[in-house]
Write an enzyme that holds these catalytic residues in place. Structure first.
Site, PDB file in Angstrom:
ATOM      1  N   LEU A 127     -21.176 -27.821  34.037  1.00 47.18           N
ATOM      2  CA  LEU A 127     -20.025 -27.847  33.136  1.00 47.18           C
ATOM      3  C   LEU A 127     -20.064 -29.119  32.304  1.00 47.18           C
ATOM      4  O   LEU A 127     -20.060 -30.229  32.834  1.00 47.18           O
ATOM      5  CB  LEU A 127     -18.717 -27.768  33.937  1.00 47.18           C
ATOM      6  CG  LEU A 127     -17.432 -27.505  33.135  1.00 47.18           C
ATOM      7  CD1 LEU A 127     -16.370 -26.875  34.038  1.00 47.18           C
ATOM      8  CD2 LEU A 127     -16.859 -28.776  32.516  1.00 47.18           C
ATOM      9  N   HIS A 231     -18.698 -39.503  40.292  1.00 46.81           N
ATOM     10  CA  HIS A 231     -18.685 -40.362  39.100  1.00 46.81           C
ATOM     11  C   HIS A 231     -17.244 -40.439  38.595  1.00 46.81           C
ATOM     12  O   HIS A 231     -16.494 -39.469  38.705  1.00 46.81           O
ATOM     13  CB  HIS A 231     -19.590 -39.747  38.033  1.00 46.81           C
ATOM     14  CG  HIS A 231     -19.844 -40.625  36.859  1.00 46.81           C
ATOM     15  ND1 HIS A 231     -18.955 -40.748  35.810  1.00 46.81           N
ATOM     16  CD2 HIS A 231     -20.900 -41.426  36.549  1.00 46.81           C
ATOM     17  CE1 HIS A 231     -19.448 -41.576  34.918  1.00 46.81           C
ATOM     18  NE2 HIS A 231     -20.629 -41.999  35.337  1.00 46.81           N
TER      19      HIS A 231
END
Length: 338
Positions: A127, A231
């Site tokens: 994505l 992240h």
């Protein structure tokens, strides 16, 4: 809203390549390599064309398109069964408890064990949304439309599903986890290993990685503190996955240490709550906000819109959504509340 999600085509290679260059690394499913993306799109077209409605080794690529300009501004992917072309490796974080009677002391040590536990699962991934479009809920549309696609093609997906989140990458584009673990054995940077994996697969991990468990306490602090962390840009994605019913059960990525989230496919919220209905009215003015989808395989399309369920098998949607989906009265429309 003018955006809709559709099946990606080979002609989308250039916009996907341009977006891949914006990912910043560590994004295995969208490598900044034109040939690799073209090969991925070719595999996706073969998956969309496969007529047998059963579980295979397929990869579907979807593209987010501005219906007015035809510009592709985002993408996402679905893999029906990982680990079929080469082993699907993960680290599993677990605890070893040992007791010494002489010292009357119990010691608990965290271990990272190389495993293929998740082989055979389906995967949602890849994505990416263009930085200029990260507003208005388009990321949510990309993410949850994948689950509508699964619900609409359920026999083609496994009973367990996973999502890998990118781990922590430092300012240099390196991975503290890679440097502290695998990088010690491979003699190559994280960027080189990640790129090689994206193009050629991770069989080289099986060939060169020590098979013995790694004691976490023996790693340097920088590597230890990022194990299982996404992240910073992926924290919202992790919360979104948790809302869908995914959980982190100790599996982490072998490259950057990012968390691998897992769920039972039929228990994913947007899969379980997706409902099909026949379109009775395509000119709804007031209704519930929803994600709407129609089509089969390469004719799949989804968008945001308004819906009103009518009886057990009827639905009304707004005119803009009907236009984006290209549906008229009598067509089947799947939907899930936004």
């Amino acid at each position: 809203m003018t955006f809709r999600l559709r099946a990606a085509r080979l002609t989308d290679v250039e916009p996907l390549y341009e977006m891949a260059k914006l990912t910043g690394g560590g994004f295995t499913n969208l490598p900044a390599d034109r040939d690799a993306i073209e090969a991925k799109l070719g595999r996706s077209e073969a998956a969309f064309s496969r007529t047998s409605d059963d579980l295979g080794d397929d990869q579907f690529v979807l593209a987010l398109e501005n219906a007015e300009t035809r510009a592709v501004r985002g993408t996402c992917q679905l893999m029906t069964q990982v680990g079929q072309r080469w082993p699907f490796y993960s680290y599993r974080l677990n605890t070893l408890t040992q007791y010494s009677k002489e010292l009357d002391r119990t010691v608990r040590a965290e271990l990272l064990s190389l495993t293929t536990d998740l082989e055979g699962s389906s995967e949602v991934g890849g994505l990416f949304l263009h930085p200029n479009e990260r507003a208005g809920g388009l990321g949510l549309l990309l993410a949850r439309s994948r689950y509508l696609f699964i619900a609409m093609h359920r026999p083609r997906f496994a009973d367990r599903i996973l999502a890998e989140l990118r781990g922590v990458i430092d300012d240099r584009g390196g991975s503290p986890f890679w440097d502290g673990v695998a990088g010690r054995f491979f003699g190559m940077s994280f960027q080189d290993a990640d790129y090689f994996n994206a193009i050629h697969g991770n069989q080289f991990i099986a060939d060169l990685m020590p098979k013995h468990p790694v004691y976490v306490s023996m790693l340097d602090e920088e590597a230890r503190k990022v194990i299982g962390l996404p992240h910073p840009t992926g924290r919202a994605a992790m919360r979104m996955l948790e809302k869908e019913g995914f959980s982190h059960e100790g599996y982490v990525d072998i490259f950057d240490g990012g968390p691998t989230m897992t769920a039972r496919t039929d228990q994913v919220k947007s899969v379980a709550e997706a409902v099909p209905a026949k379109l009775e009215d395509g000119d709804l003015d007031i209704g519930e906000r929803a994600i709407l989808a129609t089509g089969t395989l390469d004719s799949f399309r989804s968008c945001y819109g308004l819906r009103e369920m009518r009886g057990d098998d009827g639905v009304a949607i707004d005119s803009r959504a009907a236009e984006l989906l290209g549906v008229s009265e009598g067509d089947e429309v799947w939907s899930v509340a936004r």
